[in-house]
Design an enzyme around this catalytic site. Structure first.
Site, PDB file in Angstrom:
ATOM      1  N   ASP A  88      -2.113  -1.555 -12.882  1.00 35.70           N
ATOM      2  CA  ASP A  88      -2.081  -2.780 -12.081  1.00 35.70           C
ATOM      3  C   ASP A  88      -1.162  -2.554 -10.889  1.00 35.70           C
ATOM      4  O   ASP A  88       0.034  -2.816 -10.936  1.00 35.70           O
ATOM      5  CB  ASP A  88      -1.584  -3.949 -12.931  1.00 35.70           C
ATOM      6  CG  ASP A  88      -1.842  -5.287 -12.264  1.00 35.70           C
ATOM      7  OD1 ASP A  88      -2.345  -5.301 -11.131  1.00 35.70           O
ATOM      8  OD2 ASP A  88      -1.559  -6.329 -12.899  1.00 35.70           O
ATOM      9  N   ALA A  89      -1.741  -2.023  -9.812  1.00 31.85           N
ATOM     10  CA  ALA A  89      -0.977  -1.718  -8.599  1.00 31.85           C
ATOM     11  C   ALA A  89      -1.486  -2.480  -7.393  1.00 31.85           C
ATOM     12  O   ALA A  89      -0.829  -2.499  -6.358  1.00 31.85           O
ATOM     13  CB  ALA A  89      -1.012  -0.221  -8.322  1.00 31.85           C
ATOM     14  N   LYS A  90      -2.682  -3.068  -7.496  1.00 30.57           N
ATOM     15  CA  LYS A  90      -3.275  -3.913  -6.447  1.00 30.57           C
ATOM     16  C   LYS A  90      -3.198  -3.254  -5.072  1.00 30.57           C
ATOM     17  O   LYS A  90      -2.823  -3.870  -4.088  1.00 30.57           O
ATOM     18  CB  LYS A  90      -2.608  -5.290  -6.429  1.00 30.57           C
ATOM     19  CG  LYS A  90      -2.788  -6.075  -7.731  1.00 30.57           C
ATOM     20  CD  LYS A  90      -2.182  -7.460  -7.635  1.00 30.57           C
ATOM     21  CE  LYS A  90      -2.378  -8.240  -8.927  1.00 30.57           C
ATOM     22  NZ  LYS A  90      -1.571  -7.692 -10.054  1.00 30.57           N
ATOM     23  N   ARG A  91      -3.602  -2.008  -5.001  1.00 34.48           N
ATOM     24  CA  ARG A  91      -3.560  -1.290  -3.739  1.00 34.48           C
ATOM     25  C   ARG A  91      -4.701  -1.741  -2.828  1.00 34.48           C
ATOM     26  O   ARG A  91      -5.791  -2.061  -3.289  1.00 34.48           O
ATOM     27  CB  ARG A  91      -3.650   0.220  -3.972  1.00 34.48           C
ATOM     28  CG  ARG A  91      -2.461   0.817  -4.746  1.00 34.48           C
ATOM     29  CD  ARG A  91      -1.140   0.550  -4.033  1.00 34.48           C
ATOM     30  NE  ARG A  91      -0.077   1.396  -4.538  1.00 34.48           N
ATOM     31  CZ  ARG A  91       0.962   0.977  -5.238  1.00 34.48           C
ATOM     32  NH1 ARG A  91       1.076  -0.307  -5.525  1.00 34.48           N
ATOM     33  NH2 ARG A  91       1.898   1.816  -5.638  1.00 34.48           N
TER      34      ARG A  91
END
EC number: 4.1.1.23
Length: 282
Positions: free
Chosen positions: A98-101
């Site tokens: 979960d890094a939402k890049r």
């Protein structure tokens, strides 16, 4: 996909069938470390993460570490994250980073290489990404995921109240931004069996979503179960006919039972059973 790895969607469907669809978040923020009696430092971070992996990685379909809570400790925190990913995957859980890049061109390609390239220290089974520089900006991540057999979860209908000002905005063609994202994902997954590898993030707290076509032939990562107020019993009402493709995420509802490994397992098993019951009644 050009590699030899089985596509993420197929691996996820099998894991959901065998273990149930529960995703447990790994969110070592300062308040949870304190609740566990741990210091807010790298040693506390490592103890927290290894305990969660030990407790649930052999029984849940998905673990979802939140990268930010590791990155805040710098390179030593990222090293803990690398080890957690490795150990979780070794125990049989799929890891969604979960890094939402979200970026463009070579920068998006570099993010994709960091998380989706086989052999990378942070290689994960899937990555959360943001499409709000335009869905086409995600192409490097889509291409890398196809090559490595990984997946993406694209922010579509998020549970935070601020999200609506962008996601519900209506385009000139009369379709909302969120509906446009979902349509792109359906196109990515066309013809895939048993499940496409390109999923959407859709909050379980959003209520009736019948006006949206959630049938994207891909997984729907659904945060909001537990502490945020949604329950497993809400899933059929919120997701309708797409409910079989939902991956419900629970974080604090499980994590607050630590650091006792047995208590963490009991909490995860309870949520998993409640989800199975809800889906069976759908």
């Amino acid at each position: 996909m050009t590699g030899t790895t089985e596509p993420f969607g197929a691996r996820l469907r099998r894991a959901m069938d065998e273990r149930g669809p529960l995703c447990v978040g790994v969110d070592p923020h300062a308040s949870l470390l304190a609740e566990w009696g741990l210091n807010d430092d790298v040693a506390g971070l490592e103890r927290f993460s290894r305990t969660v992996v030990e407790a649930v990685a052999d029984r849940v379909a998905v673990l979802k570490p939140q990268s930010a809570f590791f990155e805040r400790f710098g390179s030593r925190g990222v090293a803990v994250l690398e080890k957690s990913v490795e150990e979780a995957r070794a125990a049989g859980a799929l890891v969604v980073m979960d890094a939402k890049r979200g970026d463009i061109g070579s920068t998006m390609a570099a993010y994709a290489e960091s998380f989706l390239s086989e052999g990378a220290p942070l290689f994960s089974d899937a990555l959360t990404v943001s499409p709000y520089l335009g869905y086409g900006s995600l192409k490097p991540a889509v291409d890398m995921a196809r090559e490595s057999g990984a997946g993406l979860f694209v922010l579509a209908l998020t549970s935070n109240p601020e999200g609506g000002e962008v996601q519900h905005a209506v385009r000139a063609d009369g379709r909302s931004v969120a509906a446009t994202v979902l349509a792109h994902l359906a196109a990515e997954n066309a013809g895939e069996d048993p499940l496409g590898s390109f999923g959407a993030v859709v909050g379980a707290t959003l209520g009736d979503l019948s006006s949206y076509d959630l049938g994207i032939n891909g997984p729907l990562l659904a945060p909001g179960i537990g502490a945020q107020g949604a329950t497993p019993a809400d899933l059929p009402r919120v997701f309708g006919t797409a409910v079989r493709d939902v991956v419900p995420n629970v974080s604090r509802g499980v994590l607050r039972h630590g650091p006792d490994v047995a208590a963490l397992r009991t909490a995860a098993d309870r949520f998993a059973q409640e989800i199975r019951t809800a889906l069976a009644a759908a």
